[in-house]
Design an enzyme around this catalytic site. Structure first.
Site, PDB file in Angstrom:
ATOM      1  N   SER A 238       0.805  -1.123   0.008  1.00 48.99           N
ATOM      2  CA  SER A 238       0.133   0.116   0.269  1.00 48.99           C
ATOM      3  C   SER A 238       0.920   1.232   0.093  1.00 48.99           C
ATOM      4  O   SER A 238       1.595   1.406  -0.844  1.00 48.99           O
ATOM      5  CB  SER A 238      -1.070  -0.056   1.333  1.00 48.99           C
TER       6      SER A 238
ATOM      7  N   ASP B  56      -9.398  -2.911  -6.099  1.00 53.35           N
ATOM      8  CA  ASP B  56      -8.887  -2.325  -5.125  1.00 53.35           C
ATOM      9  C   ASP B  56      -9.792  -1.112  -4.768  1.00 53.35           C
ATOM     10  O   ASP B  56      -9.938  -0.022  -5.415  1.00 53.35           O
ATOM     11  CB  ASP B  56      -7.476  -1.722  -5.100  1.00 53.35           C
TER      12      ASP B  56
ATOM     13  N   HIS C 294      -7.219  -5.438  -1.013  1.00 52.28           N
ATOM     14  CA  HIS C 294      -6.057  -4.626  -0.705  1.00 52.28           C
ATOM     15  C   HIS C 294      -5.089  -5.242   0.143  1.00 52.28           C
ATOM     16  O   HIS C 294      -3.940  -4.815   0.084  1.00 52.28           O
ATOM     17  CB  HIS C 294      -6.554  -3.234  -0.092  1.00 52.28           C
TER      18      HIS C 294
END
Length: 466
Positions: free
Chosen positions: A168, A414, A442
């Site tokens: 991320s 996502d 995610h």
């Protein structure tokens, strides 16, 4: 135990302890706050957990490093219970020793919170100026500082470089690292974090709100009875001033933030359990019980990790741009009806069974009122939202001629990092090997060890049929 403290002059202390499959050394580094003034007395302490495979303790100056960059921003890196599973096991199998860094401002790395700021600074401007040094560019410079210390004395070549893994926001940091110090990186893996190369957050939220709507519809398709349950809860929260055990306020808009879990595998079920319990409380007692309120508060970490709120939107800001509470502005201008929280408005809709939608990872100015600890950071939060003196995080010309082997996974569905914006960036980095999949959300790296394995094979050239 300080087994490595004085080995080859590493200027940090290292307390060792056992971990299943490895030994952990806990290291602290004294880094400049502002790298444009490296000799200044203003420093930040950066904490790194250094994991050495069992039986390889004598080779710490030979084994290459892989450094993991955590998602966020504003979250510390957790120590795994074991390195015999997940990506850690694969890293060790590939011959690496592992570095887990608490990014500056988090965990044990000069953590930022209301108490720490009040202890050091008097004015809002002083606090905001200090926090402005806690973005990806300086996180990367800290990593480079650590690399130079740990690789000092090594022979030139791969042994002096870092392999990188970024989840991320960690992938955002890797892209900055590729821009600033490409010669320090041996290879890089990005999971759910190929950043949009934008100048401000507005385009990001225009895209991600659409994905939030899609996930809400999927949630209510799975749990259709939650439509009425959520309406009942939202009505109650509009009519009642509900205080949480930590003195925060459970407002309707704060309750909607539970939708952040829609972006993770298993998130629908987590939210449903909270909704189901809250609705049952109201049906049986007419109020939300302490048990339910505590469960909701414990699921929201904005108070314990305040950087996520007050610095989040700045991760998209390039030179000369202020965020100005982008998610709030975009919501009010384009998506106010879809994410309405006022019962006065919801109750007037013709369809009395229309669902109330949850929001995602967006941050809002009202959080500085509803969250107990964030209230103490209200002025500094607004100051950072209005700040326009941010520098550039990415050098597109360097990325366009990149020579570092890079592989990344982009999750098609996502909810946090828009697929289309990520794909544009992947195409802008020379040699980037991109894996696109709709199999994960995610948190794919944590959900399935195959994610990292696939990226390793992809970068190695064992997978070519994408």
């Amino acid at each position: 135990m300080y087994a490595l403290e004085h080995m080859r002059g590493w200027p940090c202390y290292a307390r060792g302890k056992e971990l299943v499959g490895g030994r952990v050394y806990e290291r602290f580094f004294n880094c400049p706050l502002d790298y444009s003034q490296p000799d200044s007395d203003q420093r930040v302490r950066v904490f790194v957990r250094h994991i050495v495979p069992l039986g390889k303790e004598g080779k710490v100056h030979e084994l290459p490093f892989i450094l993991y960059l955590q998602g966020g921003p504003g979250y510390e890196c957790q120590l795994p219970a074991s390195v015999k599973g997940g990506w850690h096991a694969l890293a060790i199998k590939e011959g690496y020793q592992i570095l887990l860094i608490d990014q500056r401002g988090t965990g044990l790395s000069s953590p930022i919170n209301a108490d720490s700021l009040e202890a050091r600074f008097t004015t809002t401007n002083e606090k905001a100026e200090y926090i402005s040094h806690f973005r990806a560019d300086n996180i990367v410079r800290d990593c480079e500082f650590v690399r130079k210390v740990l690789c000092e004395g090594r022979a030139d070549g791969e042994a002096k470089k870092l392999a990188l893994l970024g989840q991320s926001f960690g992938g955002f940091c890797i892209t900055t690292y590729l821009s600033l110090f490409p010669n320090s990186i041996s290879k890089a893996f990005i999971t759910g974090g190929v950043p949009p190369l934008v100048d401000s957050p507005d385009a990001v939220y225009q895209a991600t709100y659409q994905r939030m709507l899609s996930r809400n519809k999927q949630y209510y398709d799975k749990y259709p009875r939650d439509i009425q349950r959520v309406r009942t809860i939202i009505k109650h929260l509009n009519m009642t001033d509900v205080k949480l055990p930590d003195s925060g306020t459970l407002s309707p808009r704060r309750f909607q933030q539970l939708g952040i879990f829609f972006g993770f595998t298993g998130g629908f079920d987590k939210v449903h359990q909270l909704v189901f319990k809250a609705a049952d409380d109201l049906a049986t007692t007419g109020k939300l019980t302490t048990h339910t309120l505590t469960a909701i508060a414990d699921s929201q970490s904005f108070d314990t990790n305040p950087l996520y709120c007050i610095l989040h939107e700045s991760i998209y800001c390039q030179e000369g741009n202020a965020s100005l509470w982008s998610a709030h502005r975009v919501r009010e201008k384009q998506f106010a009806a879809e994410f309405e929280h006022s019962w006065d408005i919801i109750s007037t809709r013709e369809d009395s069974s229309s669902p109330v939608y949850f929001t995602g990872e967006s941050v809002y100015p009202w959080m500085l009122e509803d969250y107990a600890q964030l209230r103490r950071l209200k002025d500094v939060g607004h100051a950072l939202a209005e700040r326009s003196g941010w520098g550039q995080l990415y050098d597109t010309s360097v990325l366009a001629r990149n020579t570092v082997p890079v592989a990344g996974v982009t999750y098609y569905n996502d909810m946090f990092v828009d697929f289309n914006l990520s794909e544009q960036t992947a195409n802008s980095i020379q040699g980037f090997k991109q894996w696109v999949t709709n199999e994960y959300h995610h948190n794919g790296l944590r959900a399935d060890s195959r994610v990292m394995s696939y990226l390793v094979d992809l970068l190695r050239g064992d997978i070519t049929d994408l």
